[in-house]
Design a protein around this motif. Structure first.
Motif, short mmCIF file in Angstrom:
data_model
loop_
_atom_site.label_atom_id
_atom_site.label_comp_id
_atom_site.label_asym_id
_atom_site.label_seq_id
_atom_site.Cartn_x
_atom_site.Cartn_y
_atom_site.Cartn_z
N ALA A 44 19.36 35.32 54.26
CA ALA A 44 18.35 34.40 53.74
C ALA A 44 17.65 35.00 52.52
N ALA A 45 17.40 36.31 52.55
CA ALA A 45 16.76 36.96 51.40
C ALA A 45 17.68 36.91 50.18
N GLY B 269 21.21 39.41 44.40
CA GLY B 269 21.21 38.44 45.49
C GLY B 269 22.61 38.16 46.00
N GLY C 42 17.60 33.45 48.79
CA GLY C 42 16.33 33.26 48.09
C GLY C 42 16.32 33.92 46.72
N LEU D 178 18.41 31.86 44.36
CA LEU D 178 17.69 30.66 43.94
C LEU D 178 16.64 30.98 42.88
N VAL D 179 15.93 32.09 43.05
CA VAL D 179 14.96 32.51 42.03
C VAL D 179 15.67 32.79 40.71
#
Length: 177
Positions: free
Chosen positions: A107-108, A83, A111, A114-115
């Motif tokens: 954005a990916a 990420g 994300g 965050l995961v």
């Protein structure tokens, strides 16, 4: 004849002195997760994660939880790296060429990071759970209850325990403090 008695007595005392039974030794493990590092202690002495993992092997359920937590931690590290790479790559691509489609990749990447953070927090909670399980289950003995025909857990009420245990050379005394 007197020397024979002394030799036999010294052999008996030395075999009893070195007889150890590791099944009912009670240890307390603590884990302090800081921002940059995690410190472990076993009975108040500093320990490494490998020492904790070796100690957790006395309680199979705790060892299983610890292994699951380690797996989740390493997956989180991999996701965090991927990420972060995606964030950096797409940010530089958008800044250098002035394109607008870099926002989806950015954005990916956010994300995915965050995961990874959430997965690492779950991993940390599982490690804490493994240590709590070890601290609660360690030192308990299984005794057979004749009235119910099942095993139940008995915990020693005192901090001192003496047992007669089998060794490779015969019998010995095991002292637990």
């Amino acid at each position: 004849m007197k020397s024979l008695y002394i030799v036999i007595l010294s052999i008996l005392l030395s075999s009893a002195a070195f007889a150890q039974n590791g099944e009912n030794t009670k240890h307390t493990i603590t884990r302090d997760a800081g921002f940059f590092s995690t410190t472990y202690t076993i009975d108040g002495q500093d320990a490494t994660a490998d020492d904790v993992e070796a100690t957790l092997s006395e309680v199979p359920d705790a060892q299983s939880k610890w292994g699951t937590a380690n797996t989740m931690h390493y997956v989180a590290l991999g996701l965090g790296f991927a990420g972060g790479f995606l964030i950096g790559y797409k940010a530089m691509e958008g800044a250098g060429q002035g394109e607008t489609d870099y926002k989806i990749g950015l954005a990916a990447g956010i994300g995915i990071v965050l995961v990874a953070v959430i997965l690492d927090k779950v991993s940390s909670a599982k490690k804490n759970g493994a240590i709590e399980l070890y601290n609660s289950e360690n030192g308990k003995r299984k005794s057979f209850d004749d009235s119910e025909d099942q095993y139940e857990d008995d915990e020693d009420e005192t901090a001192f325990n003496i047992q007669l245990v089998p060794t490779q050379g015969g019998m010995g005394l095991a002292f637990n403090f």
